[in-house]
Design a protein around this motif. Sequence first.
Motif, mmCIF file in Angstrom:
data_model
loop_
_atom_site.group_PDB
_atom_site.id
_atom_site.type_symbol
_atom_site.label_atom_id
_atom_site.label_comp_id
_atom_site.label_asym_id
_atom_site.label_seq_id
_atom_site.Cartn_x
_atom_site.Cartn_y
_atom_site.Cartn_z
ATOM 1 N N TYR A 38 -13.850 5.526 -4.950
ATOM 2 C CA TYR A 38 -12.767 4.835 -4.242
ATOM 3 C C TYR A 38 -12.430 5.581 -2.959
ATOM 4 O O TYR A 38 -13.052 6.588 -2.641
ATOM 5 C CB TYR A 38 -11.549 4.682 -5.159
ATOM 6 C CG TYR A 38 -10.716 5.929 -5.319
ATOM 7 C CD1 TYR A 38 -9.390 5.950 -4.900
ATOM 8 C CD2 TYR A 38 -11.227 7.087 -5.891
ATOM 9 C CE1 TYR A 38 -8.608 7.085 -5.037
ATOM 10 C CE2 TYR A 38 -10.450 8.209 -6.036
ATOM 11 C CZ TYR A 38 -9.146 8.215 -5.610
ATOM 12 O OH TYR A 38 -8.367 9.334 -5.741
ATOM 13 N N VAL B 212 -10.829 -5.116 -6.332
ATOM 14 C CA VAL B 212 -9.777 -5.024 -5.327
ATOM 15 C C VAL B 212 -8.425 -5.135 -6.019
ATOM 16 O O VAL B 212 -8.179 -6.092 -6.746
ATOM 17 C CB VAL B 212 -9.922 -6.146 -4.269
ATOM 18 C CG1 VAL B 212 -8.841 -6.023 -3.209
ATOM 19 C CG2 VAL B 212 -11.310 -6.095 -3.635
ATOM 20 N N GLY C 30 -3.111 -4.217 -1.968
ATOM 21 C CA GLY C 30 -3.045 -3.128 -0.997
ATOM 22 C C GLY C 30 -2.678 -3.657 0.368
ATOM 23 O O GLY C 30 -2.147 -4.760 0.506
ATOM 24 N N THR D 251 -7.301 -2.236 2.634
ATOM 25 C CA THR D 251 -7.860 -2.881 1.444
ATOM 26 C C THR D 251 -8.521 -4.202 1.814
ATOM 27 O O THR D 251 -9.638 -4.495 1.372
ATOM 28 C CB THR D 251 -6.746 -3.128 0.402
ATOM 29 O OG1 THR D 251 -6.160 -1.877 0.062
ATOM 30 C CG2 THR D 251 -7.292 -3.810 -0.836
ATOM 31 N N GLU E 25 -11.837 -3.573 3.674
ATOM 32 C CA GLU E 25 -12.926 -3.204 2.765
ATOM 33 C C GLU E 25 -13.380 -4.397 1.931
ATOM 34 O O GLU E 25 -14.575 -4.595 1.718
ATOM 35 C CB GLU E 25 -12.474 -2.042 1.871
ATOM 36 C CG GLU E 25 -12.282 -0.758 2.658
ATOM 37 C CD GLU E 25 -11.554 0.326 1.889
ATOM 38 O OE1 GLU E 25 -11.097 0.066 0.742
ATOM 39 O OE2 GLU E 25 -11.434 1.429 2.431
#
Length: 119
Positions: free
Chosen positions: A26, A91, A94, A98, A101
Amino acid sequence: GGDPVFQQAAREMGRAMCQRGLGLVYGGGSVGLMGVLARTVLDAGYPVEGVIPRALAPRELSGPCVGTVTFVETMHERKARMASRADAFVVLPGGLGTMDEFFEVMTWLQLGVHQKPIG
């Protein structure tokens, strides 16, 4: 990440990963939901690798590191390392990072760069 409902969901995700024998790769933060997830996985005895750009370390590391931390120079290096080390992508709620990504791995899936599951 301060909502107890989301924190509980992160702990449940960590337990589910461990029940399947999965570790965690992560973004390396010790705060927020990913910090909760990382501590849950590590406390259960499974490997945790955080990947964090040096410039973000003061913001994302609040307290001791969780698991092994790999420092990189750029966000591109971070995402590439996480993607190459991951078997799947999950996921949690966030912020903008986030979403960045998430959309990158979704785009890579659409383009055929990887065939890894995303949840």
